[in-house]
Design a protein around this motif. Sequence first.
Motif, PDB file in Angstrom:
ATOM      1  N   LEU A  28       0.810  -1.219   0.000  1.00  0.00           N
ATOM      2  CA  LEU A  28       0.000   0.000   0.000  1.00  0.00           C
ATOM      3  C   LEU A  28       0.845   1.272   0.000  1.00  0.00           C
ATOM      4  O   LEU A  28       0.327   2.350  -0.217  1.00  0.00           O
ATOM      5  CB  LEU A  28      -0.947   0.008   1.206  1.00  0.00           C
ATOM      6  N   ASP A  29       2.124   1.154   0.275  1.00  0.00           N
ATOM      7  CA  ASP A  29       3.111   2.232   0.147  1.00  0.00           C
ATOM      8  C   ASP A  29       2.553   3.595   0.550  1.00  0.00           C
ATOM      9  O   ASP A  29       2.352   4.477  -0.287  1.00  0.00           O
ATOM     10  CB  ASP A  29       3.615   2.284  -1.298  1.00  0.00           C
ATOM     11  N   PRO A  30       2.301   3.807   1.837  1.00  0.00           N
ATOM     12  CA  PRO A  30       1.649   5.053   2.265  1.00  0.00           C
ATOM     13  C   PRO A  30       2.593   6.255   2.232  1.00  0.00           C
ATOM     14  O   PRO A  30       3.796   6.137   2.458  1.00  0.00           O
ATOM     15  CB  PRO A  30       1.236   4.733   3.707  1.00  0.00           C
ATOM     16  N   ARG A  31       1.993   7.409   1.958  1.00  0.00           N
ATOM     17  CA  ARG A  31       2.679   8.695   2.105  1.00  0.00           C
ATOM     18  C   ARG A  31       1.801   9.523   3.034  1.00  0.00           C
ATOM     19  O   ARG A  31       0.830  10.129   2.601  1.00  0.00           O
ATOM     20  CB  ARG A  31       2.866   9.387   0.757  1.00  0.00           C
ATOM     21  N   ALA A  32       2.162   9.525   4.318  1.00  0.00           N
ATOM     22  CA  ALA A  32       1.313  10.150   5.336  1.00  0.00           C
ATOM     23  C   ALA A  32       1.999  11.368   5.931  1.00  0.00           C
ATOM     24  O   ALA A  32       3.234  11.469   5.944  1.00  0.00           O
ATOM     25  CB  ALA A  32       0.985   9.142   6.436  1.00  0.00           C
ATOM     26  N   ASP A  33       1.190  12.297   6.444  1.00  0.00           N
ATOM     27  CA  ASP A  33       1.746  13.510   7.034  1.00  0.00           C
ATOM     28  C   ASP A  33       2.014  13.367   8.530  1.00  0.00           C
ATOM     29  O   ASP A  33       2.346  14.342   9.196  1.00  0.00           O
ATOM     30  CB  ASP A  33       0.826  14.707   6.784  1.00  0.00           C
ATOM     31  N   GLY A  34       1.879  12.163   9.047  1.00  0.00           N
ATOM     32  CA  GLY A  34       2.184  11.921  10.456  1.00  0.00           C
ATOM     33  C   GLY A  34       2.047  10.450  10.774  1.00  0.00           C
ATOM     34  O   GLY A  34       1.435   9.693  10.016  1.00  0.00           O
ATOM     35  N   PRO A  35       2.614  10.020  11.898  1.00  0.00           N
ATOM     36  CA  PRO A  35       2.529   8.604  12.279  1.00  0.00           C
ATOM     37  C   PRO A  35       1.215   8.280  12.973  1.00  0.00           C
ATOM     38  O   PRO A  35       0.457   9.175  13.353  1.00  0.00           O
ATOM     39  CB  PRO A  35       3.705   8.445  13.243  1.00  0.00           C
TER      40      PRO A  35
END
Length: 800
Positions: free
Chosen positions: A663-670
């Motif tokens: 799913l290779d996420p690109r998130a702005d926080g954990p």
Amino acid sequence: MSEVLLQNRRIVVDGRPRLLLAGEVHYFRLARADWADRLDRLRECGADTVATYVPWLWHELPDGTVDLTGRTHEQRDLAGFLDLAHERGLHAVVRPGPFIMAEVKNEGIPYRVYDEHPHLLPSTWDGAPIATRTVDYLAPEFLAAADGWYAEVMPVIAERLAGRGGPVIAVQLDNEIGMLSWVTNSPDLTDLLCEDLRRWAVDRYGKDAAAERIGADPGDPAAWAAALRTPAEARSLSVHDDLGRYMRDRYRRYVAELRASAERHGVRGVPFLINVHGTGGGRGQSFPIGISQLFESYRGLPQVTSGSDYYLGDLTVTNVADLYVGNAFLAAVHDADQPLTSLEFEAGNGDYGEDLSTLYPPEAVELKTRLCVAQGNRLLNLYLFAGGHNPPLAEPVGDGNDRIAFTGERHGFAAPVGPEGRLNPTFDAAKRALHAVRGVADLLADSDEEDDGLALGFVPDHYLTEYHHPASSSRAEQVADLERFRGMGPRDVLARALLLAGYSFPAVDLQSAGPTSGVIALASATTLGRDVQQRLVDHLHGGGGLLLHGVLPERDHDGTPCTLLADALGLSVTGRVEGGPHYFPSVIGHGWAAGRPEVRVGYAQHLAGTNARPILTEIGSNEPCAVEVTCGAGRAVVVAADVPCDLAFWRGALDRLGVRPRLDPRADGPGLVLTSTVDRTGQRLLHLVNVAPSAVTVTLSWHGTPVLDGRAIRVPARTGLILPYGIRVGDATLVETTCEVAWTDGDSIGVRPTQGDDVVVLATERPVTTSRGTVTTADGRVTVRLPAGPADDPVRITLG
């Protein structure tokens, strides 16, 4: 009439996989007039099943007779309660003990059992009396008494089995077997047990080897029992090792006795359940001890499976890996048919003492529900769903309240439905959770979690730590070492980092025979069994990958030196530094890990090897403490320092082993946990669970292909989403959407918007209409755009 089977890790009712959502309601703590209300509340909440204990202590009367139909008290009418549940359209899971715990006195065993057989109370270490009212499970007198109880209760259950047109779809055997002796560190060491262990040891090792391991002649019963009760320091590790292994076999035989009794008294054709204890203090670090104790009682047995007891409080970044790993470890010791279930799934506000010392946020139950169904739990039992009142014992015992339980008159203060029927905020939270799941229940019931070619290593013997003789320093040292490193890794970092970095993974039982593949991540202690070390060596030689975090293993569980794995890796330990009040070991990266600031660690084990490529070195000595090694056709990354939960570092380590999140996420926080489930026809659901205290915005790609054209998805704080990703609606396909499914009905679907500006993409040649929003068509794709609308108001999309 319904046939209920455990098949392919599913609960199959009349040939159809089912997701069972249950709640625990204790009829014996409620006036008959309140039963219907509590069952209706359960239905309102979204459940389809009721579960209940059946307390032997309450149903057996002073004259020795048993009332299960309410002839002496309406709250003894088990038959009537089950019949009412059936009338209300609910299935039932019945839990008749003999032990039930549930804060009932004697854990549900009648006083007369102890009065008639005082020797059933075991002795323990050094011959001292045991601290709790447990029993020697295999004592003939107890088995006879338990069989007598089953002779009364099982026919009542049998008359109401699903196969006979009734509500009962599963029966639990006993409750939390072995828990009392574990939590009090008081193993049962009666004369009967010591003699049984002698036979077991001689059969397993032979007379001479058994004598060497225990330090006593098996032909001398008194000396043998003394050596078990007060282990000599030189034999302490082997005595403890054998005691734990023997107890597993003893619990296996006990469960077999109970099952045979239940079947003899008519209960057949429904699954039997064994619940596994072990969570506490809001954490699940000790939960695998319960698995270790009990897995031999159910693994590989037809129509039997385990169920978790999850008491984790809130779900945050602190303990989300505890829940995920608990499910993974349970599944690792199941056979191909045994599904995951949770028989005590904590659902209330945590105010168990009614003293306001603890209150859990309501959303905790929703987060835990979403994560558990994503991992393939087929039965969740909200415990406790409804409180009640403890009736007086049939015969006073003069213990201060003379009621069936020690909690006082009222019971279940924390439950979503309180003792008097008042709802607390967790009711609406549970209702949201169950209804969110209900919308895709048919898919979840027949789907499995996907993974990224990575598995967490589970070593059940790492959790044979329920007993330790108080005077044994070698055992204390071994237990401390295991507790520090096992399972989820030093400081729990390994499992937490993998999960929060976007990976999903099963666990693999490293003590089971059979091939392994892909990459194994293992939190290793100084102790690791020879068989497991050899299996890891074979895995590497066969081309597998290994991420080892902790310390290099140096000995087997009985204390025998064993360095098979280290030798195969070509590594040796040259030293170890530990942090302290005035010493702060720190490490710095090399190669792919270079460029990061140096970080403090709690310990660093120095490693040497001619073919080892340093990843981290300890600054004070300049010695490597994390290395890459080629071993046969495989590769290993060994991290022998408690590196913090630096997600980029752990992603880098897995990347070196060829593992990349699908799913290779690109998130702005954990704080976001991601996984997916898929059924056998390819219908897929994406699960996003945000345990952070703030919203997380993420873009996803599926094996490199952007999801929703790279659109950002906002997951509010402390909630989750279940997003369809290629499911069928009639003859169309719901390709992707930002909405959750509220229901499906032939050629229409109800969707629940989640973003305030949502999109639904369908593949169909048919015309599409929507109760709200706009519809555009291009190239066989229909896009429905849904602007902000009423909260929680599902939108109907219809195929014309």
